[in-house]
Write an enzyme that holds these catalytic residues in place. Sequence first.
Site, PDB file in Angstrom:
ATOM      1  N   GLY A   1     -50.132 -47.883  20.725  1.00  0.00           N
ATOM      2  CA  GLY A   1     -50.123 -46.952  21.830  1.00  0.00           C
ATOM      3  C   GLY A   1     -51.211 -47.604  22.928  1.00  0.00           C
ATOM      4  O   GLY A   1     -51.741 -48.669  22.735  1.00  0.00           O
ATOM      5  N   HIS A   2     -50.962 -46.818  24.042  1.00  0.00           N
ATOM      6  CA  HIS A   2     -51.868 -47.465  25.472  1.00  0.00           C
ATOM      7  C   HIS A   2     -53.293 -47.620  25.188  1.00  0.00           C
ATOM      8  O   HIS A   2     -53.748 -46.386  24.357  1.00  0.00           O
ATOM      9  CB  HIS A   2     -51.480 -46.647  26.587  1.00  0.00           C
ATOM     10  N   ALA A   3     -53.869 -48.434  25.682  1.00  0.00           N
ATOM     11  CA  ALA A   3     -55.410 -48.707  25.664  1.00  0.00           C
ATOM     12  C   ALA A   3     -55.996 -48.817  24.232  1.00  0.00           C
ATOM     13  O   ALA A   3     -57.201 -48.467  23.887  1.00  0.00           O
ATOM     14  CB  ALA A   3     -55.952 -47.561  26.249  1.00  0.00           C
TER      15      ALA A   3
END
Length: 340
Positions: free
Chosen positions: A235-237
């Site tokens: 997932g993002h970050a």
Amino acid sequence: MKLGDIASVLQCRLDGDPDVEISGVAGLQDAGPGELTFLSNPRYAPLVTQTRASALIADRPIDGVRMAFLVSANPYLDFARTLDLFHVSQRRPEGVHPTAVVADSCRIGAGARVGPYAVVEDDAVIGRNAEIGPHVVIERGAHIGNDFVAHAGAMVCHGSEVGDRVVLHHRVIVGSDGFGFARRADGTHRKIPQTGKVVIEDDVEIQAGSCVDRAAVGETRIGRGTVIDNLVQIGHAAKVGENTILCAQVGIAGSTTLGDNCVLAGQVGIINHLRLGDRVLVTAQSGVGRDIPDGSKVSGSPAVDNRRWLRATAVHARLPEIDREVRRLRKRLDELDEGS
């Protein structure tokens, strides 16, 4: 190839005839005369007496077994190195296939191989000796290092940064939008622009169908030497440390941090904003909902210490019998109460 030459390349001690001719490599049960096999797990030691191989890579010679031995401190690793000797990958001819679309403003280093229907967009930078397969897409502004390999259908999205010696297998997507939406008062969703990027450090391999999402702000980062199996979602970050292993169908939610030298077995799920330390092992199908300290081994959903989980599962298997015994004891207590 003579066995003595293989021993020299691997720097293994040879116990046997160096002039034995080796034509290939195979597993213990499948190997035949003229082939080399290996033993790395003691569980499979009984198969050594049944193998028809001419030579065996092992950590020591085995009494009573009449074959040549390559004595190795790491038989599994040396078996992998032997495969390289006999199975050299076939690379495409250098140059750009006539059906590929390559922007004038992109820069591709010497020795590149760009396959049919591949697309390299404006301002992309790719280092030396790239191997870009059919239908690969390198979007605008992506920066990729040397010795990059992208198999058919892989995609590196705009602004992503990829290091040296990175391998992307079929249909891998690096830099797709993170899953970010804000709920409005009326219950509808407003997409959050994913303005960040993905950074893939050197010597990373990502296998088929996996996705690494870009961050809304900042970056998603995969550390040097990490290997990622098929159908993994990052997932993002999220931040994944160095030399970590993510097995098939692992899902890592946004803004989670994994340390170095971790192993997440198949179908592990981790919720967002957690921190897992270095050398963490999470066993298959576990769900992680809390921070995990360095050196931990956890199992289950929610994940707990592995030894505690093993005890719990042993009890769980006996629950019907325990339930019957509790009912019997309760009935007996009721009878005693009535008789008193």
